[in-house]
Design a protein around this motif. Structure first.
Motif, PDB file in Angstrom:
ATOM      1  N   MET A   1      -0.957  83.781  49.997  1.00  0.00           N
ATOM      2  CA  MET A   1       0.323  84.017  49.341  1.00  0.00           C
ATOM      3  C   MET A   1       1.481  83.674  50.288  1.00  0.00           C
ATOM      4  SD  MET A   1       1.579  87.194  46.985  1.00  0.00           S
ATOM      5  CE  MET A   1      -0.055  87.497  46.503  1.00  0.00           C
ATOM      6  N   ASP A   2       1.274  83.880  51.589  1.00  0.00           N
ATOM      7  CA  ASP A   2       2.350  83.571  52.525  1.00  0.00           C
ATOM      8  C   ASP A   2       2.648  82.071  52.561  1.00  0.00           C
ATOM      9  OD1 ASP A   2      -0.074  83.031  53.762  1.00  0.00           O
ATOM     10  OD2 ASP A   2       0.503  83.853  55.700  1.00  0.00           O
ATOM     11  N   ILE A   3       1.612  81.237  52.400  1.00  0.00           N
ATOM     12  CA  ILE A   3       1.820  79.787  52.370  1.00  0.00           C
ATOM     13  C   ILE A   3       2.501  79.383  51.061  1.00  0.00           C
ATOM     14  CG2 ILE A   3       0.672  77.532  52.407  1.00  0.00           C
ATOM     15  CD1 ILE A   3       0.695  78.998  55.101  1.00  0.00           C
ATOM     16  N   ALA A   4       2.121  80.017  49.959  1.00  0.00           N
ATOM     17  CA  ALA A   4       2.791  79.745  48.677  1.00  0.00           C
ATOM     18  C   ALA A   4       4.274  80.091  48.773  1.00  0.00           C
ATOM     19  CB  ALA A   4       2.125  80.537  47.556  1.00  0.00           C
ATOM     20  N   ALA A   5       4.580  81.209  49.414  1.00  0.00           N
ATOM     21  CA  ALA A   5       5.983  81.593  49.600  1.00  0.00           C
ATOM     22  C   ALA A   5       6.709  80.571  50.472  1.00  0.00           C
ATOM     23  CB  ALA A   5       6.071  82.987  50.226  1.00  0.00           C
ATOM     24  N   LEU A   6       6.032  80.102  51.506  1.00  0.00           N
ATOM     25  CA  LEU A   6       6.640  79.099  52.391  1.00  0.00           C
ATOM     26  C   LEU A   6       6.938  77.815  51.626  1.00  0.00           C
ATOM     27  CD1 LEU A   6       7.506  78.130  55.206  1.00  0.00           C
ATOM     28  CD2 LEU A   6       5.125  77.480  55.609  1.00  0.00           C
ATOM     29  N   ILE A   7       5.983  77.361  50.833  1.00  0.00           N
ATOM     30  CA  ILE A   7       6.196  76.137  50.049  1.00  0.00           C
ATOM     31  C   ILE A   7       7.344  76.330  49.063  1.00  0.00           C
ATOM     32  CG2 ILE A   7       5.147  74.623  48.313  1.00  0.00           C
ATOM     33  CD1 ILE A   7       2.454  75.134  49.830  1.00  0.00           C
ATOM     34  N   ALA A   8       7.343  77.460  48.354  1.00  0.00           N
ATOM     35  CA  ALA A   8       8.421  77.736  47.401  1.00  0.00           C
ATOM     36  C   ALA A   8       9.768  77.770  48.110  1.00  0.00           C
ATOM     37  CB  ALA A   8       8.153  79.058  46.675  1.00  0.00           C
ATOM     38  N   TRP A   9       9.803  78.395  49.288  1.00  0.00           N
ATOM     39  CA  TRP A   9      11.052  78.511  50.042  1.00  0.00           C
ATOM     40  C   TRP A   9      11.555  77.132  50.465  1.00  0.00           C
ATOM     41  CZ3 TRP A   9      11.603  83.487  53.295  1.00  0.00           C
ATOM     42  CH2 TRP A   9      12.936  83.708  53.644  1.00  0.00           C
ATOM     43  N   VAL A  10      10.649  76.288  50.954  1.00  0.00           N
ATOM     44  CA  VAL A  10      11.044  74.947  51.413  1.00  0.00           C
ATOM     45  C   VAL A  10      11.557  74.102  50.238  1.00  0.00           C
ATOM     46  CG1 VAL A  10      10.166  72.782  52.383  1.00  0.00           C
ATOM     47  CG2 VAL A  10       9.615  74.959  53.481  1.00  0.00           C
ATOM     48  N   VAL A  11      10.855  74.151  49.109  1.00  0.00           N
ATOM     49  CA  VAL A  11      11.299  73.374  47.943  1.00  0.00           C
ATOM     50  C   VAL A  11      12.635  73.905  47.435  1.00  0.00           C
ATOM     51  CG1 VAL A  11      10.709  72.687  45.582  1.00  0.00           C
ATOM     52  CG2 VAL A  11       8.944  72.697  47.353  1.00  0.00           C
ATOM     53  N   THR A  12      12.796  75.215  47.437  1.00  0.00           N
ATOM     54  CA  THR A  12      14.073  75.821  47.050  1.00  0.00           C
ATOM     55  C   THR A  12      15.183  75.355  47.987  1.00  0.00           C
ATOM     56  OG1 THR A  12      12.925  77.770  46.219  1.00  0.00           O
ATOM     57  CG2 THR A  12      15.279  78.006  46.642  1.00  0.00           C
ATOM     58  N   ALA A  13      14.893  75.322  49.272  1.00  0.00           N
ATOM     59  CA  ALA A  13      15.879  74.877  50.262  1.00  0.00           C
ATOM     60  C   ALA A  13      16.279  73.419  50.026  1.00  0.00           C
ATOM     61  CB  ALA A  13      15.333  75.058  51.675  1.00  0.00           C
ATOM     62  N   LEU A  14      15.322  72.586  49.668  1.00  0.00           N
ATOM     63  CA  LEU A  14      15.639  71.178  49.393  1.00  0.00           C
ATOM     64  C   LEU A  14      16.626  71.056  48.238  1.00  0.00           C
ATOM     65  CD1 LEU A  14      12.127  69.534  49.837  1.00  0.00           C
ATOM     66  CD2 LEU A  14      14.085  69.402  51.398  1.00  0.00           C
ATOM     67  N   GLY A  15      16.401  71.830  47.181  1.00  0.00           N
ATOM     68  CA  GLY A  15      17.353  71.843  46.070  1.00  0.00           C
ATOM     69  C   GLY A  15      18.713  72.363  46.507  1.00  0.00           C
ATOM     70  N   GLY A  16      18.704  73.398  47.343  1.00  0.00           N
ATOM     71  CA  GLY A  16      19.957  73.950  47.860  1.00  0.00           C
ATOM     72  C   GLY A  16      20.709  72.961  48.727  1.00  0.00           C
ATOM     73  N   PHE A  17      19.972  72.214  49.563  1.00  0.00           N
ATOM     74  CA  PHE A  17      20.609  71.168  50.384  1.00  0.00           C
ATOM     75  C   PHE A  17      21.261  70.117  49.501  1.00  0.00           C
ATOM     76  CE2 PHE A  17      17.552  72.118  54.033  1.00  0.00           C
ATOM     77  CZ  PHE A  17      18.521  72.757  54.777  1.00  0.00           C
ATOM     78  N   TYR A  18      20.577  69.751  48.441  1.00  0.00           N
ATOM     79  CA  TYR A  18      21.141  68.757  47.518  1.00  0.00           C
ATOM     80  C   TYR A  18      22.439  69.281  46.890  1.00  0.00           C
ATOM     81  CZ  TYR A  18      21.789  65.633  43.622  1.00  0.00           C
ATOM     82  OH  TYR A  18      22.341  64.757  42.727  1.00  0.00           O
ATOM     83  N   ALA A 129      16.230  74.757  38.551  1.00  0.00           N
ATOM     84  CA  ALA A 129      15.044  74.749  39.412  1.00  0.00           C
ATOM     85  C   ALA A 129      15.289  75.541  40.693  1.00  0.00           C
ATOM     86  CB  ALA A 129      14.647  73.307  39.745  1.00  0.00           C
ATOM     87  N   HIS A 130      16.470  75.375  41.290  1.00  0.00           N
ATOM     88  CA  HIS A 130      16.806  76.105  42.514  1.00  0.00           C
ATOM     89  C   HIS A 130      16.759  77.618  42.254  1.00  0.00           C
ATOM     90  CE1 HIS A 130      18.666  76.833  46.413  1.00  0.00           C
ATOM     91  NE2 HIS A 130      19.597  77.563  45.838  1.00  0.00           N
ATOM     92  N   GLY A 131      17.338  78.045  41.155  1.00  0.00           N
ATOM     93  CA  GLY A 131      17.349  79.472  40.830  1.00  0.00           C
ATOM     94  C   GLY A 131      15.970  80.031  40.545  1.00  0.00           C
ATOM     95  N   LEU A 132      15.180  79.309  39.744  1.00  0.00           N
ATOM     96  CA  LEU A 132      13.837  79.788  39.410  1.00  0.00           C
ATOM     97  C   LEU A 132      12.930  79.822  40.640  1.00  0.00           C
ATOM     98  CD1 LEU A 132      13.230  78.024  35.973  1.00  0.00           C
ATOM     99  CD2 LEU A 132      13.774  80.440  36.393  1.00  0.00           C
ATOM    100  N   LEU A 133      13.021  78.794  41.460  1.00  0.00           N
ATOM    101  CA  LEU A 133      12.220  78.779  42.694  1.00  0.00           C
ATOM    102  C   LEU A 133      12.679  79.869  43.663  1.00  0.00           C
ATOM    103  CD1 LEU A 133      11.804  74.960  43.180  1.00  0.00           C
ATOM    104  CD2 LEU A 133       9.944  76.615  42.946  1.00  0.00           C
ATOM    105  N   ALA A 134      13.973  80.150  43.675  1.00  0.00           N
ATOM    106  CA  ALA A 134      14.477  81.224  44.539  1.00  0.00           C
ATOM    107  C   ALA A 134      13.908  82.573  44.105  1.00  0.00           C
ATOM    108  CB  ALA A 134      16.007  81.243  44.508  1.00  0.00           C
ATOM    109  N   VAL A 135      13.872  82.817  42.808  1.00  0.00           N
ATOM    110  CA  VAL A 135      13.288  84.069  42.309  1.00  0.00           C
ATOM    111  C   VAL A 135      11.797  84.128  42.658  1.00  0.00           C
ATOM    112  CG1 VAL A 135      12.704  85.369  40.214  1.00  0.00           C
ATOM    113  CG2 VAL A 135      14.999  84.392  40.481  1.00  0.00           C
ATOM    114  N   ALA A 136      11.094  83.017  42.468  1.00  0.00           N
ATOM    115  CA  ALA A 136       9.670  82.978  42.818  1.00  0.00           C
ATOM    116  C   ALA A 136       9.470  83.247  44.305  1.00  0.00           C
ATOM    117  CB  ALA A 136       9.076  81.621  42.430  1.00  0.00           C
TER     118      ALA A 136
END
Length: 151
Positions: A1-18, A129-136
């Motif tokens: 689960m910690d890796i899933a959280a890391l992946i979600a966080w990184v993808v969320t960050a990419l959307g946030g950077f955009y 997507a940024h919001g939904l991934l952030a909640v996840a």
């Protein structure tokens, strides 16, 4: 689960950077003086900074597996989420004015000088997507900190 959280966080960050890049590129910082942008720079950069610090803490947690780091990352995510909801609430009227825009700049949500708010250029799918991934991410980090799923 910690890796899933890391992946979600990184993808969320990419959307946030955009989104951050779009806001800066479209003049969001300059619009702070004129009042055109509805997103205050301290809120945007506070959201970004806390999320980035939290991500670094989470990466360290994944490497060393110390519970205190998981809870620290979760604690950092709470104000990130609050700032994110604040920005969403301030962005929605700008987005709605885009949808109902008429020929006049004022009706289109533009400033008194006709300038369109920088956040008006945010693509809806990226915001959603940024919001939904952030909640996840928040949920996954909490579940990991609670040791649900034996991570």
């Amino acid at each position: 689960m910690d890796i899933a959280a890391l992946i979600a966080w990184v993808v969320t960050a990419l959307g946030g950077f955009y989104l951050l890049g779009t806001w800066i590129r479209r003049g969001g910082i300059r619009q702070q003086q004129s009042g055109t942008s509805r997103l205050p720079a301290p809120v945007i950069f506070g959201h970004f900074a806390l999320a980035a610090i939290g991500l670094v803490v989470w990466i360290i947690y994944v490497v060393v597996d110390k519970d205190a780091l998981a809870w620290t990352a979760f604690g950092l995510l709470l104000p990130v989420a609050l700032l994110g909801f604040t920005m969403l609430a301030r962005w929605i009227p700008v987005y709605q004015s885009r949808s109902t825009a008429t020929a006049t700049p004022a009706a289109a949500g533009a400033g008194t000088d006709g300038t369109v708010p920088a956040e008006r250029h945010f693509p809806l799918p990226v915001v959603v997507a940024h919001g939904l991934l952030a909640v996840a991410t928040l949920v996954l980090v909490l579940l990991t900190a609670l040791d649900v799923g034996g991570s």
